[in-house]
Design a protein around this motif. Structure first.
Motif, PDB file in Angstrom:
ATOM      1  N   PRO A  44       9.211  29.305 -28.725  1.00 49.57           N
ATOM      2  CA  PRO A  44       9.735  29.119 -27.375  1.00 49.57           C
ATOM      3  C   PRO A  44      11.149  28.549 -27.414  1.00 49.57           C
ATOM      4  O   PRO A  44      11.475  27.741 -28.287  1.00 49.57           O
ATOM      5  CB  PRO A  44       8.752  28.136 -26.733  1.00 49.57           C
ATOM      6  N   ASP A  45      11.969  28.997 -26.495  1.00 43.21           N
ATOM      7  CA  ASP A  45      13.347  28.512 -26.402  1.00 43.21           C
ATOM      8  C   ASP A  45      13.333  27.084 -25.860  1.00 43.21           C
ATOM      9  O   ASP A  45      12.871  26.860 -24.736  1.00 43.21           O
ATOM     10  CB  ASP A  45      14.140  29.433 -25.474  1.00 43.21           C
ATOM     11  N   PRO A  46      13.835  26.110 -26.627  1.00 42.47           N
ATOM     12  CA  PRO A  46      13.831  24.723 -26.152  1.00 42.47           C
ATOM     13  C   PRO A  46      14.586  24.539 -24.836  1.00 42.47           C
ATOM     14  O   PRO A  46      14.207  23.703 -24.019  1.00 42.47           O
ATOM     15  CB  PRO A  46      14.514  23.953 -27.278  1.00 42.47           C
ATOM     16  N   VAL A  47      15.625  25.321 -24.619  1.00 43.33           N
ATOM     17  CA  VAL A  47      16.385  25.211 -23.365  1.00 43.33           C
ATOM     18  C   VAL A  47      15.518  25.681 -22.190  1.00 43.33           C
ATOM     19  O   VAL A  47      15.526  25.064 -21.127  1.00 43.33           O
ATOM     20  CB  VAL A  47      17.706  25.996 -23.450  1.00 43.33           C
ATOM     21  N   ALA A  48      14.763  26.744 -22.382  1.00 39.52           N
ATOM     22  CA  ALA A  48      13.862  27.225 -21.329  1.00 39.52           C
ATOM     23  C   ALA A  48      12.792  26.176 -21.035  1.00 39.52           C
ATOM     24  O   ALA A  48      12.441  25.949 -19.868  1.00 39.52           O
ATOM     25  CB  ALA A  48      13.221  28.549 -21.722  1.00 39.52           C
ATOM     26  N   VAL A  49      12.296  25.532 -22.069  1.00 35.55           N
ATOM     27  CA  VAL A  49      11.283  24.488 -21.883  1.00 35.55           C
ATOM     28  C   VAL A  49      11.881  23.309 -21.115  1.00 35.55           C
ATOM     29  O   VAL A  49      11.255  22.771 -20.196  1.00 35.55           O
ATOM     30  CB  VAL A  49      10.709  24.034 -23.248  1.00 35.55           C
ATOM     31  N   LEU A  50      13.099  22.920 -21.462  1.00 32.48           N
ATOM     32  CA  LEU A  50      13.761  21.833 -20.743  1.00 32.48           C
ATOM     33  C   LEU A  50      14.022  22.212 -19.290  1.00 32.48           C
ATOM     34  O   LEU A  50      13.794  21.418 -18.372  1.00 32.48           O
ATOM     35  CB  LEU A  50      15.071  21.450 -21.428  1.00 32.48           C
ATOM     36  N   ARG A  51      14.471  23.434 -19.056  1.00 31.02           N
ATOM     37  CA  ARG A  51      14.697  23.873 -17.672  1.00 31.02           C
ATOM     38  C   ARG A  51      13.393  23.903 -16.881  1.00 31.02           C
ATOM     39  O   ARG A  51      13.374  23.597 -15.691  1.00 31.02           O
ATOM     40  CB  ARG A  51      15.369  25.240 -17.662  1.00 31.02           C
ATOM     41  N   LEU A  52      12.311  24.265 -17.546  1.00 35.84           N
ATOM     42  CA  LEU A  52      11.007  24.223 -16.890  1.00 35.84           C
ATOM     43  C   LEU A  52      10.686  22.790 -16.486  1.00 35.84           C
ATOM     44  O   LEU A  52      10.231  22.541 -15.367  1.00 35.84           O
ATOM     45  CB  LEU A  52       9.919  24.789 -17.805  1.00 35.84           C
ATOM     46  N   ALA A  53      10.939  21.846 -17.377  1.00 25.90           N
ATOM     47  CA  ALA A  53      10.701  20.437 -17.054  1.00 25.90           C
ATOM     48  C   ALA A  53      11.522  20.012 -15.843  1.00 25.90           C
ATOM     49  O   ALA A  53      11.021  19.316 -14.948  1.00 25.90           O
ATOM     50  CB  ALA A  53      11.033  19.558 -18.259  1.00 25.90           C
ATOM     51  N   LEU A  54      12.761  20.449 -15.776  1.00 31.04           N
ATOM     52  CA  LEU A  54      13.631  20.096 -14.651  1.00 31.04           C
ATOM     53  C   LEU A  54      13.147  20.738 -13.349  1.00 31.04           C
ATOM     54  O   LEU A  54      13.168  20.103 -12.290  1.00 31.04           O
ATOM     55  CB  LEU A  54      15.069  20.508 -14.949  1.00 31.04           C
ATOM     56  N   ALA A  55      12.703  21.995 -13.428  1.00 30.94           N
ATOM     57  CA  ALA A  55      12.183  22.673 -12.235  1.00 30.94           C
ATOM     58  C   ALA A  55      10.923  21.971 -11.725  1.00 30.94           C
ATOM     59  O   ALA A  55      10.736  21.815 -10.513  1.00 30.94           O
ATOM     60  CB  ALA A  55      11.900  24.138 -12.540  1.00 30.94           C
ATOM     61  N   LEU A  56      10.082  21.548 -12.644  1.00 31.62           N
ATOM     62  CA  LEU A  56       8.875  20.814 -12.254  1.00 31.62           C
ATOM     63  C   LEU A  56       9.239  19.472 -11.632  1.00 31.62           C
ATOM     64  O   LEU A  56       8.643  19.048 -10.643  1.00 31.62           O
ATOM     65  CB  LEU A  56       7.962  20.617 -13.468  1.00 31.62           C
ATOM     66  N   ASP A  57      10.223  18.802 -12.207  1.00 34.46           N
ATOM     67  CA  ASP A  57      10.683  17.526 -11.672  1.00 34.46           C
ATOM     68  C   ASP A  57      11.188  17.685 -10.239  1.00 34.46           C
ATOM     69  O   ASP A  57      10.875  16.871  -9.366  1.00 34.46           O
ATOM     70  CB  ASP A  57      11.784  16.952 -12.569  1.00 34.46           C
ATOM     71  N   LYS A  58      11.947  18.730  -9.999  1.00 36.14           N
ATOM     72  CA  LYS A  58      12.484  18.979  -8.654  1.00 36.14           C
ATOM     73  C   LYS A  58      11.376  19.241  -7.634  1.00 36.14           C
ATOM     74  O   LYS A  58      11.554  19.031  -6.444  1.00 36.14           O
ATOM     75  CB  LYS A  58      13.449  20.166  -8.667  1.00 36.14           C
ATOM     76  N   GLN A  59      10.220  19.692  -8.124  1.00 36.90           N
ATOM     77  CA  GLN A  59       9.071  19.928  -7.246  1.00 36.90           C
ATOM     78  C   GLN A  59       8.142  18.708  -7.183  1.00 36.90           C
ATOM     79  O   GLN A  59       7.062  18.774  -6.615  1.00 36.90           O
ATOM     80  CB  GLN A  59       8.271  21.138  -7.746  1.00 36.90           C
ATOM     81  N   GLU A  60       8.584  17.621  -7.807  1.00 36.51           N
ATOM     82  CA  GLU A  60       7.827  16.371  -7.867  1.00 36.51           C
ATOM     83  C   GLU A  60       6.493  16.513  -8.592  1.00 36.51           C
ATOM     84  O   GLU A  60       5.529  15.810  -8.303  1.00 36.51           O
ATOM     85  CB  GLU A  60       7.651  15.780  -6.466  1.00 36.51           C
ATOM     86  N   LYS A  61       6.455  17.410  -9.562  1.00 42.63           N
ATOM     87  CA  LYS A  61       5.281  17.579 -10.421  1.00 42.63           C
ATOM     88  C   LYS A  61       5.550  16.772 -11.698  1.00 42.63           C
ATOM     89  O   LYS A  61       5.731  17.316 -12.780  1.00 42.63           O
ATOM     90  CB  LYS A  61       5.060  19.056 -10.746  1.00 42.63           C
TER      91      LYS A  61
END
Length: 88
Positions: A44-61
């Motif tokens: 898995p691309d670490p940048v994609a994983v980090l962006r996923l974390a940020l997207a989840l954070d923005k959704q308060e997950k």
């Protein structure tokens, strides 16, 4: 050939997810970034994983965001291919 196709599919979903994130469509970005990671689970691309974390954070997950952020860190630790490249 299958590995290369999976890599290309993963990259395409990562790009789509990044664009969605930048447009503040965080739920859509989450879906695309998860597809990116699922398309090539062997690397898995670490940048994609980090962006996923940020997207989840923005959704308060937050619990899921923390899990993915830790996953991104694990992918970039010393001794990993990305970690070695980043240490240079």
């Amino acid at each position: 050939m299958d590995g290369y196709k999976a890599y290309l599919r993963s990259t395409a979903y990562s790009i789509i997810g990044t664009l969605q994130y930048k447009r503040e469509k965080f739920a859509d970005a989450e879906i695309s970034l998860r597809k990116s990671i699922d398309a090539y689970p062997a690397q898995p691309d670490p940048v994609a994983v980090l962006r996923l974390a940020l997207a989840l954070d923005k959704q308060e997950k937050y619990p899921e965001a923390l899990k993915e952020a830790n996953h991104a860190v694990d992918l970039t630790k010393e001794g990993t291919n990305v970690g070695k490249a980043g240490a240079r």
